[in-house]
Design an enzyme around this catalytic site. Structure first.
Site, mmCIF file in Angstrom:
data_model
loop_
_atom_site.group_PDB
_atom_site.id
_atom_site.type_symbol
_atom_site.label_atom_id
_atom_site.label_comp_id
_atom_site.label_asym_id
_atom_site.label_seq_id
_atom_site.Cartn_x
_atom_site.Cartn_y
_atom_site.Cartn_z
ATOM 1 N N LYS A 195 -44.737 -36.160 9.057
ATOM 2 C CA LYS A 195 -44.214 -35.278 8.090
ATOM 3 C C LYS A 195 -42.822 -35.795 7.515
ATOM 4 C CE LYS A 195 -43.204 -30.401 7.404
ATOM 5 N NZ LYS A 195 -43.186 -29.147 7.837
ATOM 6 N N LYS A 248 -48.331 -35.809 5.837
ATOM 7 C CA LYS A 248 -47.772 -35.046 4.850
ATOM 8 C C LYS A 248 -46.427 -35.516 4.112
ATOM 9 C CE LYS A 248 -45.935 -30.555 4.675
ATOM 10 N NZ LYS A 248 -45.597 -29.123 5.525
HETATM 11 C C1 PBG Z 1 -43.123 -25.255 7.680
HETATM 12 C C2 PBG Z 1 -44.161 -26.157 6.999
HETATM 13 C C3 PBG Z 1 -43.579 -26.513 5.712
HETATM 14 C C4 PBG Z 1 -44.611 -26.941 4.953
HETATM 15 C C5 PBG Z 1 -45.881 -26.725 5.772
HETATM 16 N N1 PBG Z 1 -45.214 -26.303 7.061
HETATM 17 C C6 PBG Z 1 -42.361 -26.593 4.883
HETATM 18 C C7 PBG Z 1 -41.012 -27.426 5.198
HETATM 19 O O1 PBG Z 1 -41.593 -28.304 6.145
HETATM 20 O O2 PBG Z 1 -40.097 -27.221 4.846
HETATM 21 C C8 PBG Z 1 -45.001 -27.563 3.433
HETATM 22 C C9 PBG Z 1 -46.043 -27.168 2.770
HETATM 23 C C10 PBG Z 1 -46.133 -27.541 1.273
HETATM 24 O O3 PBG Z 1 -45.295 -27.911 0.583
HETATM 25 O O4 PBG Z 1 -47.363 -27.285 0.891
HETATM 26 N N2 PBG Z 1 -42.362 -26.439 8.433
#
Ligand code: PBG
Length: 330
Positions: A195, A248
Protein backbone atom coordinates in the site's frame (compact mmCIF):
# COMPACT_ATOMS: atom_id res chain seq x y z
CA UNK A 1 7.78 -14.05 -50.66
CA UNK A 2 4.37 -13.03 -49.47
CA UNK A 3 4.61 -10.01 -47.28
CA UNK A 4 3.28 -9.71 -44.69
CA UNK A 5 2.83 -13.44 -44.06
CA UNK A 6 1.20 -12.86 -40.76
CA UNK A 7 -1.60 -10.31 -40.74
CA UNK A 8 -2.85 -9.64 -37.23
CA UNK A 9 -5.86 -7.82 -38.67
CA UNK A 10 -7.32 -11.12 -39.94
CA UNK A 11 -8.44 -11.91 -36.44
CA UNK A 12 -9.89 -8.47 -35.83
CA UNK A 13 -12.52 -8.31 -38.50
CA UNK A 14 -15.52 -9.84 -36.76
CA UNK A 15 -16.68 -9.47 -33.18
CA UNK A 16 -17.31 -13.22 -32.86
CA UNK A 17 -13.71 -13.86 -33.83
CA UNK A 18 -12.30 -11.07 -31.65
CA UNK A 19 -14.27 -12.56 -28.84
CA UNK A 20 -12.79 -16.03 -29.42
CA UNK A 21 -9.22 -14.82 -29.07
CA UNK A 22 -9.84 -12.29 -26.30
CA UNK A 23 -7.25 -12.93 -23.57
CA UNK A 24 -8.74 -11.01 -20.69
CA UNK A 25 -12.35 -10.82 -19.63
CA UNK A 26 -13.62 -8.78 -16.75
CA UNK A 27 -16.78 -10.10 -15.16
CA UNK A 28 -18.89 -8.85 -12.30
CA UNK A 29 -17.57 -11.79 -10.28
CA UNK A 30 -14.07 -10.23 -10.34
CA UNK A 31 -15.25 -7.09 -8.62
CA UNK A 32 -15.55 -5.97 -5.02
CA UNK A 33 -17.59 -2.89 -4.15
CA UNK A 34 -16.34 -0.73 -1.26
CA UNK A 35 -19.21 0.60 0.88
CA UNK A 36 -19.32 3.19 3.66
CA UNK A 37 -21.63 2.49 6.55
CA UNK A 38 -22.93 5.01 9.10
CA UNK A 39 -25.15 4.92 12.18
CA UNK A 40 -28.82 5.80 11.82
CA UNK A 41 -31.69 4.63 9.69
CA UNK A 42 -32.89 5.46 6.21
CA UNK A 43 -29.61 7.22 5.42
CA UNK A 44 -28.34 7.15 1.84
CA UNK A 45 -26.23 10.27 1.45
CA UNK A 46 -24.19 10.79 -1.68
CA UNK A 47 -20.48 11.45 -1.09
CA UNK A 48 -19.66 14.77 -2.74
CA UNK A 49 -16.21 13.82 -3.99
CA UNK A 50 -17.35 10.38 -5.16
CA UNK A 51 -20.57 10.69 -7.20
CA UNK A 52 -22.66 7.53 -7.18
CA UNK A 53 -21.17 6.42 -3.84
CA UNK A 54 -23.02 6.83 -0.58
CA UNK A 55 -22.93 6.81 3.17
CA UNK A 56 -25.40 4.04 3.94
CA UNK A 57 -27.11 3.29 7.20
CA UNK A 58 -27.31 -0.46 7.79
CA UNK A 59 -30.89 -0.84 6.47
CA UNK A 60 -29.93 0.94 3.23
CA UNK A 61 -26.70 -1.02 2.97
CA UNK A 62 -28.70 -4.24 3.00
CA UNK A 63 -30.73 -3.00 0.02
CA UNK A 64 -27.53 -2.03 -1.76
CA UNK A 65 -26.01 -5.46 -1.12
CA UNK A 66 -29.11 -7.11 -2.60
CA UNK A 67 -28.85 -4.89 -5.70
CA UNK A 68 -25.18 -5.70 -6.12
CA UNK A 69 -25.88 -9.37 -5.80
CA UNK A 70 -28.59 -9.17 -8.46
CA UNK A 71 -26.02 -7.60 -10.79
CA UNK A 72 -23.53 -10.39 -10.13
CA UNK A 73 -21.21 -8.49 -7.76
CA UNK A 74 -20.64 -11.02 -5.02
CA UNK A 75 -18.49 -9.15 -2.51
CA UNK A 76 -18.37 -5.87 -0.65
CA UNK A 77 -15.59 -4.23 1.34
CA UNK A 78 -16.90 -2.39 4.37
CA UNK A 79 -15.66 0.88 5.86
CA UNK A 80 -17.27 2.34 8.96
CA UNK A 81 -17.88 5.85 10.20
CA UNK A 82 -18.01 5.67 14.00
CA UNK A 83 -20.16 7.81 16.30
CA UNK A 84 -17.03 9.11 18.03
CA UNK A 85 -13.26 8.97 17.84
CA UNK A 86 -10.56 8.75 20.51
CA UNK A 87 -6.86 8.05 20.96
CA UNK A 88 -7.35 4.26 21.30
CA UNK A 89 -9.79 3.81 18.39
CA UNK A 90 -12.17 2.11 20.78
CA UNK A 91 -15.09 2.00 18.38
CA UNK A 92 -12.96 0.02 15.94
CA UNK A 93 -13.27 -3.07 18.15
CA UNK A 94 -16.44 -2.31 20.12
CA UNK A 95 -19.07 -5.03 20.08
CA UNK A 96 -21.66 -2.44 19.04
CA UNK A 97 -19.32 -0.58 16.69
CA UNK A 98 -20.72 0.36 13.32
CA UNK A 99 -18.91 -2.41 11.42
CA UNK A 100 -19.79 -5.08 13.95
CA UNK A 101 -23.47 -4.09 13.81
CA UNK A 102 -23.46 -3.87 10.02
CA UNK A 103 -21.76 -7.25 9.51
CA UNK A 104 -24.18 -8.98 11.84
CA UNK A 105 -27.25 -7.57 10.08
CA UNK A 106 -25.84 -8.11 6.60
CA UNK A 107 -25.02 -11.75 7.24
CA UNK A 108 -28.51 -12.23 8.64
CA UNK A 109 -30.42 -10.51 5.81
CA UNK A 110 -28.17 -11.10 2.82
CA UNK A 111 -26.04 -14.11 3.74
CA UNK A 112 -24.81 -14.91 0.21
CA UNK A 113 -22.90 -11.68 -0.21
CA UNK A 114 -19.26 -11.96 0.84
CA UNK A 115 -18.57 -9.38 3.51
CA UNK A 116 -14.95 -8.25 3.67
CA UNK A 117 -14.03 -5.82 6.41
CA UNK A 118 -11.27 -3.25 6.19
CA UNK A 119 -9.25 -3.43 9.39
CA UNK A 120 -7.66 -0.10 10.22
CA UNK A 121 -7.68 2.40 13.03
CA UNK A 122 -7.54 5.71 11.16
CA UNK A 123 -11.31 6.23 10.90
CA UNK A 124 -11.58 5.64 14.66
CA UNK A 125 -8.60 7.63 15.93
CA UNK A 126 -9.02 11.29 16.89
CA UNK A 127 -5.71 12.06 15.15
CA UNK A 128 -6.58 10.11 11.98
CA UNK A 129 -3.44 7.96 11.90
CA UNK A 130 -3.57 4.19 11.33
CA UNK A 131 -1.83 3.33 14.61
CA UNK A 132 -1.30 4.42 18.20
CA UNK A 133 0.45 7.80 18.42
CA UNK A 134 2.84 8.88 21.15
CA UNK A 135 4.94 12.03 21.01
CA UNK A 136 4.16 12.49 17.37
CA UNK A 137 5.28 8.98 16.39
CA UNK A 138 3.09 6.22 15.03
CA UNK A 139 3.95 3.22 17.18
CA UNK A 140 4.12 -0.15 15.50
CA UNK A 141 3.93 -2.91 18.10
CA UNK A 142 1.46 -1.07 20.33
CA UNK A 143 -0.87 -0.83 17.33
CA UNK A 144 -0.80 -4.56 16.60
CA UNK A 145 -2.84 -5.46 19.63
CA UNK A 146 -5.61 -3.03 18.69
CA UNK A 147 -5.60 -4.20 15.09
CA UNK A 148 -5.83 -7.85 16.14
CA UNK A 149 -8.66 -6.99 18.53
CA UNK A 150 -10.47 -5.18 15.71
CA UNK A 151 -10.03 -8.13 13.35
CA UNK A 152 -11.31 -10.56 15.97
CA UNK A 153 -14.37 -8.42 16.66
CA UNK A 154 -15.17 -8.48 12.93
CA UNK A 155 -14.75 -12.25 12.91
CA UNK A 156 -17.07 -12.64 15.88
CA UNK A 157 -19.66 -10.46 14.11
CA UNK A 158 -19.51 -12.84 11.13
CA UNK A 159 -17.17 -11.24 8.57
CA UNK A 160 -16.20 -13.53 5.69
CA UNK A 161 -12.73 -12.08 5.19
CA UNK A 162 -10.47 -9.64 7.03
CA UNK A 163 -8.52 -6.98 5.14
CA UNK A 164 -5.88 -5.13 7.18
CA UNK A 165 -4.92 -1.81 5.56
CA UNK A 166 -2.81 -0.13 8.24
CA UNK A 167 0.69 -1.11 6.98
CA UNK A 168 2.14 -1.77 10.45
CA UNK A 169 4.92 -4.39 10.38
CA UNK A 170 3.85 -7.82 11.60
CA UNK A 171 0.13 -7.16 11.61
CA UNK A 172 -0.79 -10.13 9.44
CA UNK A 173 0.88 -12.49 11.92
CA UNK A 174 -0.68 -10.71 14.90
CA UNK A 175 -4.13 -10.98 13.32
CA UNK A 176 -3.63 -14.59 12.14
CA UNK A 177 -2.50 -15.70 15.62
CA UNK A 178 -5.38 -13.97 17.33
CA UNK A 179 -7.95 -15.38 14.92
CA UNK A 180 -6.50 -18.88 15.19
CA UNK A 181 -6.42 -18.84 18.98
CA UNK A 182 -10.08 -17.85 19.01
CA UNK A 183 -11.00 -20.69 16.66
CA UNK A 184 -11.22 -18.70 13.42
CA UNK A 185 -8.59 -20.73 11.59
CA UNK A 186 -10.90 -20.90 8.56
CA UNK A 187 -11.19 -17.15 8.10
CA UNK A 188 -9.07 -15.76 5.24
CA UNK A 189 -6.94 -12.62 5.34
CA UNK A 190 -6.66 -10.33 2.34
CA UNK A 191 -3.74 -8.13 3.22
CA UNK A 192 -3.09 -4.67 1.81
CA UNK A 193 0.49 -5.82 1.28
CA UNK A 194 1.89 -3.11 -0.96
CA UNK A 195 0.00 0.00 0.00
CA UNK A 196 1.64 3.16 -1.22
CA UNK A 197 1.61 6.61 0.36
CA UNK A 198 -0.45 7.86 -2.56
CA UNK A 199 -2.08 11.18 -3.35
CA UNK A 200 -4.99 9.25 -4.86
CA UNK A 201 -6.66 8.60 -1.48
CA UNK A 202 -7.99 12.15 -1.15
CA UNK A 203 -11.69 11.55 -1.91
CA UNK A 204 -11.74 8.51 0.42
CA UNK A 205 -10.38 10.52 3.33
CA UNK A 206 -13.22 13.01 2.81
CA UNK A 207 -15.71 10.16 2.65
CA UNK A 208 -14.34 8.39 5.74
CA UNK A 209 -13.16 11.58 7.49
CA UNK A 210 -9.87 9.84 8.10
CA UNK A 211 -7.28 12.41 7.01
CA UNK A 212 -4.41 12.59 9.51
CA UNK A 213 -4.58 15.73 11.66
CA UNK A 214 -0.80 16.12 11.55
CA UNK A 215 1.94 14.88 9.25
CA UNK A 216 1.25 12.24 6.63
CA UNK A 217 1.34 8.46 6.27
CA UNK A 218 4.80 8.18 4.73
CA UNK A 219 6.32 6.59 7.83
CA UNK A 220 4.14 3.50 7.33
CA UNK A 221 2.82 3.46 3.76
CA UNK A 222 5.25 2.76 0.92
CA UNK A 223 7.26 5.17 -1.18
CA UNK A 224 5.69 5.24 -4.68
CA UNK A 225 9.19 5.01 -6.16
CA UNK A 226 9.84 1.48 -4.86
CA UNK A 227 9.17 -1.84 -6.51
CA UNK A 228 11.64 -4.31 -4.91
CA UNK A 229 10.38 -3.17 -1.54
CA UNK A 230 6.84 -4.14 -2.59
CA UNK A 231 8.12 -7.69 -3.23
CA UNK A 232 9.57 -7.77 0.30
CA UNK A 233 6.27 -6.55 1.75
CA UNK A 234 4.34 -9.20 -0.16
CA UNK A 235 6.78 -11.95 0.86
CA UNK A 236 6.48 -11.00 4.52
CA UNK A 237 2.68 -10.99 4.39
CA UNK A 238 2.62 -14.40 2.73
CA UNK A 239 5.02 -15.76 5.36
CA UNK A 240 2.83 -14.28 8.07
CA UNK A 241 -0.25 -16.02 6.68
CA UNK A 242 -1.92 -13.75 4.13
CA UNK A 243 -4.21 -15.64 1.75
CA UNK A 244 -4.65 -12.85 -0.79
CA UNK A 245 -2.19 -10.02 -1.34
CA UNK A 246 -3.30 -6.58 -2.40
CA UNK A 247 -1.64 -3.79 -4.34
CA UNK A 248 -2.98 -0.31 -3.82
CA UNK A 249 -3.54 1.94 -5.76
CA UNK A 250 -3.96 0.07 -9.04
CA UNK A 251 -3.50 2.29 -12.06
CA UNK A 252 -0.18 3.94 -11.31
CA UNK A 253 1.07 0.55 -10.02
CA UNK A 254 0.23 -1.92 -12.79
CA UNK A 255 3.90 -2.91 -12.92
CA UNK A 256 3.74 -3.92 -9.26
CA UNK A 257 0.60 -5.99 -9.86
CA UNK A 258 2.37 -7.71 -12.76
CA UNK A 259 5.50 -8.45 -10.73
CA UNK A 260 3.65 -9.72 -7.69
CA UNK A 261 1.52 -12.09 -9.78
CA UNK A 262 4.58 -13.35 -11.64
CA UNK A 263 6.89 -13.71 -8.65
CA UNK A 264 4.46 -15.18 -6.12
CA UNK A 265 1.58 -16.72 -8.05
CA UNK A 266 -0.74 -15.92 -5.16
CA UNK A 267 -4.25 -14.56 -5.55
CA UNK A 268 -3.75 -10.83 -6.18
CA UNK A 269 -6.21 -8.06 -5.44
CA UNK A 270 -5.84 -4.56 -6.84
CA UNK A 271 -7.52 -1.55 -5.28
CA UNK A 272 -8.71 0.95 -7.87
CA UNK A 273 -8.81 3.76 -5.32
CA UNK A 274 -10.98 6.80 -4.75
CA UNK A 275 -8.78 9.30 -6.60
CA UNK A 276 -8.68 7.03 -9.63
CA UNK A 277 -12.45 6.82 -9.48
CA UNK A 278 -13.07 10.52 -8.99
CA UNK A 279 -10.76 11.77 -11.70
CA UNK A 280 -12.49 9.61 -14.26
CA UNK A 281 -15.90 10.70 -12.98
CA UNK A 282 -14.91 14.34 -13.21
CA UNK A 283 -13.69 13.89 -16.79
CA UNK A 284 -16.86 12.04 -17.72
CA UNK A 285 -19.09 14.70 -16.14
CA UNK A 286 -17.50 17.24 -18.47
CA UNK A 287 -18.10 14.83 -21.32
CA UNK A 288 -14.40 14.67 -22.04
CA UNK A 289 -14.33 10.88 -21.76
CA UNK A 290 -16.88 8.13 -22.32
CA UNK A 291 -17.35 6.83 -18.81
CA UNK A 292 -18.57 3.27 -19.23
CA UNK A 293 -16.15 2.46 -22.04
CA UNK A 294 -13.15 3.86 -20.19
CA UNK A 295 -14.16 2.12 -16.96
CA UNK A 296 -14.24 -1.25 -18.70
CA UNK A 297 -10.92 -0.48 -20.37
CA UNK A 298 -9.32 0.41 -17.04
CA UNK A 299 -10.69 -2.65 -15.27
CA UNK A 300 -9.47 -4.82 -18.14
CA UNK A 301 -5.99 -3.30 -17.84
CA UNK A 302 -5.87 -4.10 -14.13
CA UNK A 303 -6.91 -7.68 -14.74
CA UNK A 304 -4.53 -8.00 -17.71
CA UNK A 305 -1.68 -6.87 -15.45
CA UNK A 306 -2.35 -9.85 -13.20
CA UNK A 307 -5.06 -8.97 -10.69
CA UNK A 308 -7.59 -11.67 -9.88
CA UNK A 309 -9.74 -9.37 -7.80
CA UNK A 310 -10.49 -5.70 -8.46
CA UNK A 311 -11.79 -3.52 -5.68
CA UNK A 312 -13.48 -0.60 -7.35
CA UNK A 313 -16.07 2.10 -6.70
CA UNK A 314 -17.18 1.42 -10.27
CA UNK A 315 -18.22 -2.15 -9.39
CA UNK A 316 -21.96 -1.52 -9.56
CA UNK A 317 -21.88 0.61 -12.69
CA UNK A 318 -19.37 -1.69 -14.37
CA UNK A 319 -21.60 -4.69 -13.67
CA UNK A 320 -24.46 -2.85 -15.38
CA UNK A 321 -22.25 -1.88 -18.34
CA UNK A 322 -21.07 -5.47 -18.70
CA UNK A 323 -24.66 -6.67 -18.99
CA UNK A 324 -25.40 -4.02 -21.63
CA UNK A 325 -22.17 -4.71 -23.48
CA UNK A 326 -23.04 -8.38 -23.81
CA UNK A 327 -26.39 -7.51 -25.35
CA UNK A 328 -24.94 -4.84 -27.64
CA UNK A 329 -22.33 -7.16 -29.08
CA UNK A 330 -25.01 -9.53 -30.26
C1 PBG B 1 -7.49 3.10 5.64
C2 PBG B 1 -7.73 3.08 4.18
C3 PBG B 1 -7.54 4.10 3.23
C4 PBG B 1 -7.99 3.60 2.02
C5 PBG B 1 -8.41 2.31 2.25
N1 PBG B 1 -8.24 1.99 3.58
C6 PBG B 1 -7.07 5.48 3.38
C7 PBG B 1 -5.68 5.79 3.69
O1 PBG B 1 -4.80 4.93 3.79
O2 PBG B 1 -5.46 6.97 3.91
C8 PBG B 1 -8.02 4.35 0.72
C9 PBG B 1 -9.06 3.93 -0.23
C10 PBG B 1 -9.29 4.83 -1.37
O3 PBG B 1 -8.68 5.90 -1.55
O4 PBG B 1 -10.18 4.47 -2.15
N2 PBG B 1 -6.17 3.13 6.03
Amino acid sequence: MHFPAYRPRRLREKEALRSLIRETRVTAADLVMPCFVVHGEGVKREIASMPGNFHFSIDELIKEAAELKALGVKAILLFGLPAGKDSMASEAYAEDGIIQLAVRRLKEKCPEILVITDVCLCEYMDHGHCGVVRQGRILNDESLELLARTALSHAVAGADMIAPSDMMDGRVKAIRDTLDQAGYTHLPIMSYSAKYASSFYGPFRDAASSAPSFGDRRSYQMDPANSDEAMREVRLDIEEGADIVMIKPALAYLDIIYRVKKEFGYPVAAYNVSGEFSMLKAGAEREWIDESASVLEILTSIKRAGADIIITYFAKEAAKSLLKEDKKRW
